[in-house]
Design a protein around this motif. Structure first.
Motif, PDB file in Angstrom:
ATOM      1  N   LEU A 127      54.395  51.720  54.929  1.00 38.83           N
ATOM      2  CA  LEU A 127      55.849  51.570  54.996  1.00 38.83           C
ATOM      3  C   LEU A 127      56.216  51.576  56.475  1.00 38.83           C
ATOM      4  CD1 LEU A 127      58.572  53.034  52.744  1.00 38.83           C
ATOM      5  CD2 LEU A 127      58.921  52.964  55.217  1.00 38.83           C
ATOM      6  N   GLY A 146      65.611  53.873  50.289  1.00 39.94           N
ATOM      7  CA  GLY A 146      64.319  54.375  49.843  1.00 39.94           C
ATOM      8  C   GLY A 146      63.810  55.447  50.791  1.00 39.94           C
ATOM      9  N   ALA A 154      63.600  44.149  50.060  1.00 39.53           N
ATOM     10  CA  ALA A 154      62.784  45.173  50.719  1.00 39.53           C
ATOM     11  C   ALA A 154      62.790  45.018  52.235  1.00 39.53           C
ATOM     12  CB  ALA A 154      61.350  45.114  50.198  1.00 39.53           C
ATOM     13  N   HIS A 210      60.486  53.418  45.441  1.00 43.81           N
ATOM     14  CA  HIS A 210      60.102  52.346  46.370  1.00 43.81           C
ATOM     15  C   HIS A 210      58.854  52.637  47.204  1.00 43.81           C
ATOM     16  CE1 HIS A 210      63.933  51.052  45.008  1.00 43.81           C
ATOM     17  NE2 HIS A 210      64.638  51.798  45.832  1.00 43.81           N
ATOM     18  N   GLY A 211      58.032  53.579  46.767  1.00 38.97           N
ATOM     19  CA  GLY A 211      56.770  53.861  47.438  1.00 38.97           C
ATOM     20  C   GLY A 211      56.007  54.932  46.696  1.00 38.97           C
ATOM     21  N   THR A 222      55.371  44.264  47.342  1.00 41.06           N
ATOM     22  CA  THR A 222      56.361  45.328  47.450  1.00 41.06           C
ATOM     23  C   THR A 222      56.163  46.353  46.336  1.00 41.06           C
ATOM     24  OG1 THR A 222      57.948  43.757  48.383  1.00 41.06           O
ATOM     25  CG2 THR A 222      58.832  45.819  47.503  1.00 41.06           C
ATOM     26  N   SER A 223      56.264  47.616  46.684  1.00 44.21           N
ATOM     27  CA  SER A 223      56.126  48.677  45.686  1.00 44.21           C
ATOM     28  C   SER A 223      57.150  48.508  44.569  1.00 44.21           C
ATOM     29  CB  SER A 223      56.314  50.047  46.345  1.00 44.21           C
ATOM     30  OG  SER A 223      56.325  51.077  45.373  1.00 44.21           O
ATOM     31  N   GLU A 224      56.702  48.735  43.344  1.00 45.93           N
ATOM     32  CA  GLU A 224      57.588  48.676  42.190  1.00 45.93           C
ATOM     33  C   GLU A 224      57.956  50.065  41.680  1.00 45.93           C
ATOM     34  OE1 GLU A 224      55.628  46.244  39.312  1.00 45.93           O
ATOM     35  OE2 GLU A 224      55.665  44.436  40.560  1.00 45.93           O
ATOM     36  N   HIS A 229      56.344  41.072  51.898  1.00 40.80           N
ATOM     37  CA  HIS A 229      57.115  41.668  50.814  1.00 40.80           C
ATOM     38  C   HIS A 229      57.428  40.610  49.753  1.00 40.80           C
ATOM     39  CE1 HIS A 229      57.938  45.848  51.699  1.00 40.80           C
ATOM     40  NE2 HIS A 229      58.152  45.555  52.970  1.00 40.80           N
ATOM     41  N   TYR A 257      61.218  50.329  51.592  1.00 39.33           N
ATOM     42  CA  TYR A 257      60.220  49.933  50.589  1.00 39.33           C
ATOM     43  C   TYR A 257      58.846  49.831  51.258  1.00 39.33           C
ATOM     44  CZ  TYR A 257      63.897  48.375  47.322  1.00 39.33           C
ATOM     45  OH  TYR A 257      64.965  48.306  46.464  1.00 39.33           O
ATOM     46  N   SER A 258      57.820  50.248  50.535  1.00 47.58           N
ATOM     47  CA  SER A 258      56.459  50.131  51.063  1.00 47.58           C
ATOM     48  C   SER A 258      55.788  48.854  50.565  1.00 47.58           C
ATOM     49  CB  SER A 258      55.619  51.342  50.654  1.00 47.58           C
ATOM     50  OG  SER A 258      55.248  51.267  49.277  1.00 47.58           O
ATOM     51  N   ASP A 267      59.662  41.113  47.513  1.00 49.66           N
ATOM     52  CA  ASP A 267      61.077  41.302  47.212  1.00 49.66           C
ATOM     53  C   ASP A 267      61.843  41.214  48.532  1.00 49.66           C
ATOM     54  OD1 ASP A 267      63.638  42.215  46.634  1.00 49.66           O
ATOM     55  OD2 ASP A 267      62.955  43.775  45.257  1.00 49.66           O
TER      56      ASP A 267
END
Length: 211
Positions: free
Chosen positions: A6, A14, A115, A145-146, A139-141, A110, A120-121, A112
């Motif tokens: 991140l 986030g 993000a 966000h991580g 992107t982390s879901e 990313h 977001y990570s 997304d």
């Protein structure tokens, strides 16, 4: 391996801090004492620390060391300017200066666009796909966000069936040539898995990073 990163915090969306997550794929604990971590042009000495078998270690900014919400099993190395928001090369070397893992991340990885505002990570999909690039990161879901120090939210399997092919060759001297491949190759590549027609090769020395 580097398993999550991140690079741009955003407390409103986030996470409020940067971090790099390492994941130990081995079934044994690994000491990272004497290792070095490189972010862009800066190099940091790892403190006395270890990463448990199939576990995690978080590399976090120094200012987080006194914060109560710092993730478990963390080391605090860099400041908030050392993890570039737009992208950088991250490299981990062992105590013998051998490359262990690397990541040349970009913010446009990313999946997304939202993000890109931060918080977001980026998460690695497959920890066994060691030479995969952007296709192995999304992107982390996770709801927050991580997933620092926890299993990634996007764990999956990638099948890489394409062997690297060299796209450029340069003669260094009468005994050496430099080959550039269309994708990374792992540092333990040997003569048995590199084939070049009409050339006799005595030894191979992968050059990091990006091999």
């Amino acid at each position: 391996v580097i398993n999550e990163v991140l690079m741009e915090p955003n407390i409103d969306l986030g996470f409020a801090y940067e971090f790099v997550e390492l994941y130990n794929r081995d079934s044994l604990q690994v000491s990272l004492t004497g290792w070095t971590f490189q972010s862009g042009s800066k190099t940091f000495d790892m403190p006395v620390c270890s990463i448990p078998a199939n576990g995690f270690l978080i590399i976090a900014p120094e200012y987080l060391s006194n914060f109560p919400y710092a993730p478990a099993n963390s080391v605090f190395l860099f400041d908030d300017a050392d993890l570039s928001n737009s992208g950088a090369m991250l490299i981990l070397f062992d105590a013998n200066d051998r490359l262990v893992t690397w990541l040349d991340y970009k913010d446009d990885w990313h999946s997304d666009e939202f993000a890109l505002q931060g918080g977001y990570s980026l998460e690695r999909i497959d920890t066994e796909c060691l030479c995969c690039g952007q296709e192995n990161w999304v992107t982390s879901e996770a709801s927050n966000h991580g997933t620092p120090a926890a299993i990634n939210s996007v764990v999956g399997e990638l099948i890489d069936e394409d062997s690297p092919e060299f796209i450029h060759i340069a003669v260094e001297n009468e005994n050496e040539i430099l080959l550039m491949f269309n994708s990374p190759i792992w540092p333990d590549s040997t003569l048995s898995n590199i084939e070049i027609e009409q050339l006799i090769i005595d030894s191979v020395f992968p050059v990091h990073p990006l091999f």
